[in-house]
Write an enzyme that holds these catalytic residues in place. Structure first.
Site, PDB file in Angstrom:
ATOM      1  N   THR A 230      -4.532  68.096  81.070  1.00 32.73           N
ATOM      2  CA  THR A 230      -5.647  68.609  82.009  1.00 32.73           C
ATOM      3  C   THR A 230      -5.072  69.678  82.823  1.00 32.73           C
ATOM      4  O   THR A 230      -4.041  69.733  83.053  1.00 32.73           O
ATOM      5  CB  THR A 230      -6.344  67.630  82.437  1.00 32.73           C
ATOM      6  OG1 THR A 230      -5.287  67.025  83.800  1.00 32.73           O
ATOM      7  CG2 THR A 230      -6.743  66.383  82.126  1.00 32.73           C
ATOM      8  N   ASP A 231      -6.272  70.662  83.233  1.00 32.00           N
ATOM      9  CA  ASP A 231      -5.629  71.620  84.426  1.00 32.00           C
ATOM     10  C   ASP A 231      -5.386  70.637  85.504  1.00 32.00           C
ATOM     11  O   ASP A 231      -6.027  69.502  85.630  1.00 32.00           O
ATOM     12  CB  ASP A 231      -6.555  72.656  84.377  1.00 32.00           C
ATOM     13  CG  ASP A 231      -6.053  73.578  85.165  1.00 32.00           C
ATOM     14  OD1 ASP A 231      -4.958  73.600  85.836  1.00 32.00           O
ATOM     15  OD2 ASP A 231      -6.486  74.946  85.098  1.00 32.00           O
ATOM     16  N   TRP A 232      -4.738  71.123  86.468  1.00 33.72           N
ATOM     17  CA  TRP A 232      -4.244  70.054  87.737  1.00 33.72           C
ATOM     18  C   TRP A 232      -5.543  69.930  88.175  1.00 33.72           C
ATOM     19  O   TRP A 232      -6.315  70.656  88.828  1.00 33.72           O
ATOM     20  CB  TRP A 232      -3.264  71.017  88.551  1.00 33.72           C
ATOM     21  CG  TRP A 232      -1.909  70.602  88.205  1.00 33.72           C
ATOM     22  CD1 TRP A 232      -1.038  70.165  89.146  1.00 33.72           C
ATOM     23  CD2 TRP A 232      -1.328  70.571  86.813  1.00 33.72           C
ATOM     24  NE1 TRP A 232       0.303  69.813  88.645  1.00 33.72           N
ATOM     25  CE2 TRP A 232       0.050  70.121  87.185  1.00 33.72           C
ATOM     26  CE3 TRP A 232      -1.485  71.082  85.735  1.00 33.72           C
ATOM     27  CZ2 TRP A 232       1.053  70.238  86.386  1.00 33.72           C
ATOM     28  CZ3 TRP A 232      -0.616  70.940  84.619  1.00 33.72           C
ATOM     29  CH2 TRP A 232       0.670  70.589  84.856  1.00 33.72           C
TER      30      TRP A 232
END
Length: 807
Positions: A230-232
């Site tokens: 995932t993106d952060w």
């Protein structure tokens, strides 16, 4: 290795499995020494490694370990040279490996749908083929070092406003042909080991839990068997994400782990799903860890800096030249502009690199004794404040010079992750100074330094225009070489430069300010729109001048591709970017006038000729048929064009192709704008026909009247519509602070508040803040008016996991 991995997984407790599928901290995964599982480190790195030496953050606020700052993605795309991109990727990967980074988070390759997108500097192009080919080259180079590249942001993440909760609404054909094709190329030709899912929703689902995107297309059609991270703080439902084969959530998320455990214990999630995800994650960890053990602990700083300079040299685009360039070393030159003294060489946000060295343009001039004499004046305020004194000083200084080099562009605050640009204008303070100098009748050369398209306006009145984009730490040296003729410019635009922002196809639909972003323009992005709708532009996609001239001849079209000859008719060696475009005039489906399907960049020595070949591939003639739900070829005659840009067509031919289906997917009468290309004023009804179903609701009209119950995906900005005063007051306070700091000239702090707070969902606050689900729900409780109950729940001590769960 597979047997070893299966054995390790069989020994893991449920909690260990869940915790391995989330970060240990901000950048690394959990290690289990007793099982022989090392930790893996992930670091930003689209154009240089950003491994922070102190406290970690996602906004680039804390300094990182020195690394080479290469030209940004858009700058490298202007080279149209995948071989150079692969070499750069290899050096990037070597630096990452020397810093013991397992996964380098790049390249970014989202389509530049609109020039106002704040992160355009970090992306390659408005065209999926060029973006895909360049991204694939980066991936191949990085992964030669045994570590992993990470393609991002998958997919349709084309605005920064409300990026964590905004829904991209795109019809299937446009999604496939424009927004996914580049990723497909990078996966198939680059062999990416890791992909980062984007923050946004796509057609109703968050991307990392979107079955159609992640399972049907990525894993199914493309055969991808790597890791998805995932993106952060970009995970919405950890359970649904795991079901869609999202192996790793970053950074550490307390309640995401608990959600997985509870779902398995409740029988809502098969533990075999975790095992399946862990097999791919552990393979990535083990293979990259083995490579890092063999990697040197340092790299050749001078060698990498020299290569960064080479990359920047080949990326410079010469837009205009009225016999002014190259400059003669015997001339005296007035240098104007703050960017000459303090270079702008990269964007802002998570990609910020702490360069190993940095050279200003003035230092480069001194080091190379470039001119007989020069003088520098500032000319304007870097951050746009009106300053008549600086303008007068520049005009007065110009009296002693015939040649003026004027540096113009955008400052660091204007182009940044997390915010979209307010407009695409060059600051008025710069325009005022340039207009005064242009009026003197001197020879004026403008050097542009920015990471995205701008309205040129007064810049067009200069005698020469050199677009350097964001050239990295060695960019200033490279610009000097081009200005003085040591380097023959060969860069060509990877994006269109419109005359004015309002000319953009999606100007009225960007950014999606509330719940959705409707991609009403469909396929007509960038040059696909301008050429089809006959909209004049300042400089077209694929455009770039040289210090020499070329002739194209002898086109031969076969079933396998094209052959033609390029002759250098000047007296300087040069590289020419030749572009292959395909079109079909009698099509029964909406099509742009022409689409890029291949390119080549041969070196052609002065007075000589070279034969160029550009092959056709599986994507050359295909289109996605929404009725048959697969890629098809429309039968009939196609026009094959070879151009020096999308508007400068040199050679034309034709080829007949056999069709693969008679199923016509569209009703022309219902979709007239898409058949004509005039898509600026598409109605909701027409877009709904193209989309194929009812459009999702977008606005806040209902909530302005009736108020809303706050939930975890509400942003701080949304809290203004809360039913209770607590949420409304908190939202007002943050938004007031953002506006006030901007008005006081504290633009950097204002931007930080906007990207870190205003458009941050409560879920994001919880994840970045290391909260448990109980604490996040307590926040929501407070924002919905239950203040004391919420405070009590927030402060209640969490129950520790059972001892047997830890073991």
């Amino acid at each position: 290795m597979k047997a070893k991995i299966k054995e390790i997984i069989s020994k893991m407790t449920l909690r260990q499995k869940a915790e391995l599928m989330s970060g240990r901290d901000f950048w690394s995964t959990t290690a289990y020494d007793e099982l022989g599982v090392p930790s893996a480190f992930l670091a930003d790195g689209p154009h240089g490694v950003r491994k922070q030496a102190a406290a970690s953050d996602h906004l680039g606020l804390n300094v990182s370990i020195p690394a080479t700052c290469y030209p940004t993605a858009v700058t490298m795309a202007n080279t149209w040279n995948p071989e150079l991109g692969e070499q750069m990727g290899e050096l990037l990967g070597a630096e990452a490996a020397s810093q013991k980074v397992n996964v380098l988070l790049g390249p970014g390759m989202n389509i530049k749908r609109n020039p106002r997108c704040g992160r355009n500097f970090e992306y390659f192009s408005e065209d999926p083929l060029l973006a895909g080919k360049m991204a694939a080259s980066y991936v191949r180079g990085i992964q030669k070092n045994g570590i992993s590249a990470c393609l991002k942001h998958f997919a349709a993440n084309n605005q920064e406003t409300r990026r964590m909760v905004n829904e991209s609404v795109i019809d299937e054909r446009t999604l496939r042909e424009i927004y996914l094709t580049g990723f497909e190329i990078a996966v198939k030709e680059g062999g990416a080991k890791t992909i980062m899912s984007s923050y946004n929703l796509l057609n109703g689902q968050f991307t990392n839990e979107n079955e159609h995107l992640m399972l049907d297309i990525l894993r199914g059609e493309w055969g991808y068997n790597g890791v998805v991270v995932t993106d952060w703080a970009g995970c919405n439902s950890r359970v649904d994400g795991a079901k869609c084969k999202n192996e790793l959530e970053m950074p550490v998320c307390k309640y995401g782990n608990e959600d997985l455990i509870k779902a398995v214990e409740a029988g809502e999630l098969d533990e075999a799903v975790l095992d399946d995800n862990l097999e791919r994650l552990l393979e990535l960890i083990f293979t990259t860890d083995a490579a890092l053990k063999e990697s040197p602990d340092s790299f050749d700083v001078e060698k990498h800096d020299a290569f960064a300079s080479l990359c920047a040299e080949e990326s410079v685009v010469l837009l205009k030249n009225e016999s002014v360039l190259p400059l003669n070393k015997d001339e005296k030159v007035l240098i104007v502009g703050d960017f000459a003294r303090e270079p702008r060489y990269q964007g802002a946000g998570s990609s910020i690199v702490n360069p190993t060295k940095i050279l200003t343009f003035l230092e480069a001039v001194d080091a190379n004794e470039a001119f007989k004499g020069y003088k520098y004046v500032q000319g304007y305020d870097r951050y746009g404040k009106k300053n008549d004194k600086l303008v007068k000083e520049a005009v007065a200084a110009a009296a002693d010079f015939e040649n003026i080099v004027f540096f113009a562009g955008l400052d660091e605050v204007t182009e940044a992750e997390g915010i979209d640009r307010r407009n695409i204008k060059i600051p008025e303070a710069q325009i005022t100074a340039l207009k005064a100098l242009n009026a003197l009748g001197k020879k004026v050369t403008v050097v542009l330094v920015c990471g995205a398209a701008v309205e040129l306006g007064e810049v067009n009145n200069a005698n020469a225009i050199v677009h350097a984009y964001l050239g990295g730490q060695a960019g200033a040296r490279s610009v000097l070489k081009v200005l003085c003729g040591e380097v023959n410019p060969s860069g060509k635009l990877s994006e269109t430069l419109p005359i004015k922002y309002e000319d953009c196809a999606c100007a009225e639909n960007f950014p999606g300010p509330e719940m959705t972003a409707e991609y009403r323009e469909g396929l007509f992005v960038g040059y696909r729109y301008y050429t089809t709708a006959n909209v004049p532009v300042n400089y077209p996609f694929g455009y770039g001048l040289s210090y020499t001239t070329y002739e194209y001849s002898n086109l031969e079209v076969t079933e396998n591709g094209v052959k033609f000859t390029i002759t250098n008719t000047g007296n300087v060696d040069g590289k020419e970017v030749a572009q292959l475009y395909i079109s079909k005039k009698d099509s029964v489906i909406p099509r742009p006038v022409r689409e890029l399907k291949g390119f080549a960049k041969p070196l052609v020595k002065a007075g000589e000729s070279v034969e160029v070949e550009i092959p056709f591939d599986e994507r050359t003639f295909r289109y996605f048929n929404v009725k048959t739900n697969k890629w098809e070829v429309e039968g009939g005659e196609y026009t094959v064009e070879i151009g020096a840009s999308c508007e400068d067509i040199k050679l034309c031919g034709t080829i007949e192709k056999e069709g693969t289906t008679d199923v016509v997917p569209y009703d022309k009468a219902a979709l007239e704008p898409y058949f004509s290309g005039d898509v600026k004023n598409v109605t909701s009804e027409q877009f709904a026909v193209l989309y194929g179903k009812e459009l999702p609701k977008s606005g806040y009209t209902f909530y302005k009247k009736n108020r809303m119950v706050i939930h975890e995906n509400c942003t701080i900005s949304d809290l203004r519509y809360s039913k209770r005063w607590v949420g409304r007051f908190f939202s007002w306070a943050i938004r007031f602070a953002k506006s006030a700091t901007w008005a006081l000239g504290m633009r950097s702090l204002s931007n930080t508040l906007e990207m870190g707070m205003v458009h941050q969902p409560i879920r994001g606050l919880a994840k970045f803040g290391g909260m448990s689900r109980r604490q996040m729900e307590a926040l929501i409780m407070m924002f919905n008016g239950h203040v004391f109950k919420g405070i009590g729940q927030f402060l209640t001590k969490e129950k520790e996991p059972k001892k047997e769960d830890k073991e």
